[in-house]
Motif scaffolding. Sequence first.
Motif, mmCIF file in Angstrom:
data_model
loop_
_atom_site.group_PDB
_atom_site.id
_atom_site.type_symbol
_atom_site.label_atom_id
_atom_site.label_comp_id
_atom_site.label_asym_id
_atom_site.label_seq_id
_atom_site.Cartn_x
_atom_site.Cartn_y
_atom_site.Cartn_z
ATOM 1 N N UNK A 1 -5.120 -15.162 -10.093
ATOM 2 C CA UNK A 1 -6.066 -15.903 -9.256
ATOM 3 C C UNK A 1 -5.726 -15.761 -7.774
ATOM 4 N N UNK A 2 -4.426 -15.768 -7.445
ATOM 5 C CA UNK A 2 -4.033 -15.614 -6.045
ATOM 6 C C UNK A 2 -4.303 -14.194 -5.548
ATOM 7 N N UNK A 3 -4.124 -13.208 -6.402
ATOM 8 C CA UNK A 3 -4.434 -11.830 -6.009
ATOM 9 C C UNK A 3 -5.932 -11.671 -5.767
ATOM 10 N N UNK A 4 -6.738 -12.242 -6.662
ATOM 11 C CA UNK A 4 -8.196 -12.169 -6.477
ATOM 12 C C UNK A 4 -8.610 -12.875 -5.198
ATOM 13 N N UNK A 5 -7.948 -13.995 -4.884
ATOM 14 C CA UNK A 5 -8.259 -14.704 -3.637
ATOM 15 C C UNK A 5 -8.042 -13.810 -2.424
ATOM 16 N N UNK A 6 -6.953 -13.060 -2.418
ATOM 17 C CA UNK A 6 -6.676 -12.170 -1.289
ATOM 18 C C UNK A 6 -7.687 -11.028 -1.235
ATOM 19 N N UNK A 7 -8.074 -10.506 -2.402
ATOM 20 C CA UNK A 7 -9.047 -9.408 -2.419
ATOM 21 C C UNK A 7 -10.418 -9.858 -1.938
ATOM 22 N N UNK A 8 -10.804 -11.093 -2.281
ATOM 23 C CA UNK A 8 -12.117 -11.590 -1.873
ATOM 24 C C UNK A 8 -12.122 -12.115 -0.445
ATOM 25 N N UNK A 9 -11.020 -12.723 -0.040
ATOM 26 C CA UNK A 9 -10.950 -13.317 1.298
ATOM 27 C C UNK A 9 -9.560 -13.063 1.863
ATOM 28 N N UNK A 10 -9.441 -11.989 2.602
ATOM 29 C CA UNK A 10 -8.147 -11.575 3.150
ATOM 30 C C UNK A 10 -7.810 -12.441 4.366
ATOM 31 N N UNK A 11 -7.065 -13.521 4.106
ATOM 32 C CA UNK A 11 -6.716 -14.423 5.197
ATOM 33 C C UNK A 11 -5.240 -14.797 5.117
ATOM 34 N N UNK A 12 -4.805 -15.600 6.066
ATOM 35 C CA UNK A 12 -3.396 -15.997 6.135
ATOM 36 C C UNK A 12 -2.975 -16.807 4.923
ATOM 37 N N UNK A 13 -3.794 -17.766 4.502
ATOM 38 C CA UNK A 13 -3.426 -18.653 3.394
ATOM 39 C C UNK A 13 -3.225 -17.870 2.100
ATOM 40 N N UNK A 14 -4.129 -16.931 1.805
ATOM 41 C CA UNK A 14 -4.016 -16.172 0.567
ATOM 42 C C UNK A 14 -2.752 -15.338 0.518
ATOM 43 N N UNK A 15 -2.444 -14.668 1.616
ATOM 44 C CA UNK A 15 -1.236 -13.839 1.633
ATOM 45 C C UNK A 15 0.035 -14.696 1.622
ATOM 46 N N UNK A 16 -0.009 -15.864 2.205
ATOM 47 C CA UNK A 16 1.137 -16.761 2.115
ATOM 48 C C UNK A 16 1.351 -17.224 0.682
ATOM 49 N N UNK A 17 0.283 -17.407 -0.067
ATOM 50 C CA UNK A 17 0.433 -17.764 -1.479
ATOM 51 C C UNK A 17 1.139 -16.647 -2.248
ATOM 52 N N UNK A 18 0.789 -15.412 -1.953
ATOM 53 C CA UNK A 18 1.469 -14.296 -2.617
ATOM 54 C C UNK A 18 2.942 -14.230 -2.212
ATOM 55 N N UNK A 19 3.238 -14.527 -0.957
ATOM 56 C CA UNK A 19 4.635 -14.564 -0.524
ATOM 57 C C UNK A 19 5.397 -15.674 -1.241
ATOM 58 N N UNK A 20 4.758 -16.827 -1.416
ATOM 59 C CA UNK A 20 5.396 -17.927 -2.149
ATOM 60 C C UNK A 20 5.661 -17.535 -3.596
ATOM 61 N N UNK A 21 4.705 -16.872 -4.228
ATOM 62 C CA UNK A 21 4.899 -16.425 -5.610
ATOM 63 C C UNK A 21 6.042 -15.422 -5.688
ATOM 64 N N UNK A 22 6.122 -14.513 -4.736
ATOM 65 C CA UNK A 22 7.210 -13.527 -4.746
ATOM 66 C C UNK A 22 8.567 -14.204 -4.649
ATOM 67 N N UNK A 23 8.680 -15.212 -3.783
ATOM 68 C CA UNK A 23 9.949 -15.926 -3.650
ATOM 69 C C UNK A 23 10.311 -16.647 -4.948
ATOM 70 N N UNK A 24 9.331 -17.255 -5.599
ATOM 71 C CA UNK A 24 9.604 -17.974 -6.845
ATOM 72 C C UNK A 24 9.965 -17.004 -7.964
#
Length: 274
Positions: free
Chosen positions: A180-203
């Motif tokens: 869902x977070x990847x789809x969010x970035x693909x549909x709306x490439x913004x700061x919040x979406x990419x920060x979510x992916x960074x948070x997932x990577x850290x976890x």
Amino acid sequence: MKAVARWARAEWGPLYEAVGVPLVRSRWRAVPMTLAAVCLTSMTQIVQNRAWGYGPVQALGAVRAEDPLGLALLRTPLSLFVPALDLPVWGALAQILLVFGIAELCLGWWRTLVIGYAATLAGTLYARVGIALGPGSPFGLPAADARIVDTGPSAAVVGLAVFLGWRHRAYVTAGAVIVAMVVEVLLKDNLAGKEHLAAISAVLVLCAVAETRRRTRGPAGGPRGGAGARLRRGARGGGGPRPRHGARPATKPRGRRTAHAPGPDRVPQFRSSD
């Protein structure tokens, strides 16, 4: 229908048991940190919407990529509980109540805070890296994003959801959150979406470290000892207490002496009276 029920039990059964036992026993007293977080988020929302309160909340909890790093790190803890002004506050409150509550029941309050802050901090630090990379990079951000106020619990919520899915073997649920977070970035490439992916990577890094430590320690509580090792030694016959040095081995207790009847070779001799 039965197949779906079996899948649901396999996917969410361990998580349901981990949540249900403390919640039934203590009810709302089992999640004090979550209730405090909900109250703090509500209070910051009320205060920042007042003319006198917007400035103090921004000074204490608003994080921007253009801010000095030390100042951003000081503001990061409170920024988690400052709702974004352009989003409805009930969404942030529902996320905290649901995800933070489940995490506190399963992990405890301090682990929940550590993982939540680690995910938030990963997103905050990524914003600086993304702006440095620039919009030409797949992981880059435009320079204008440096002035965006970065607050809210969304990065912590996403990170906790993935960690809970890994911890309780709800892999499909954790995978669905990531997709869902990847789809969010693909549909709306913004700061919040990419920060979510960074948070997932850290976890995911935290999950890998925890899994490595678990395999190193082993299921018996340690590679060299623990209850499992003692049981194995006992199964080989070495589990009993050893006699002290110089002590005599225990012998079969002697019974009371009994009179033996005279045998044929011990016939009593009587003298004649002649």
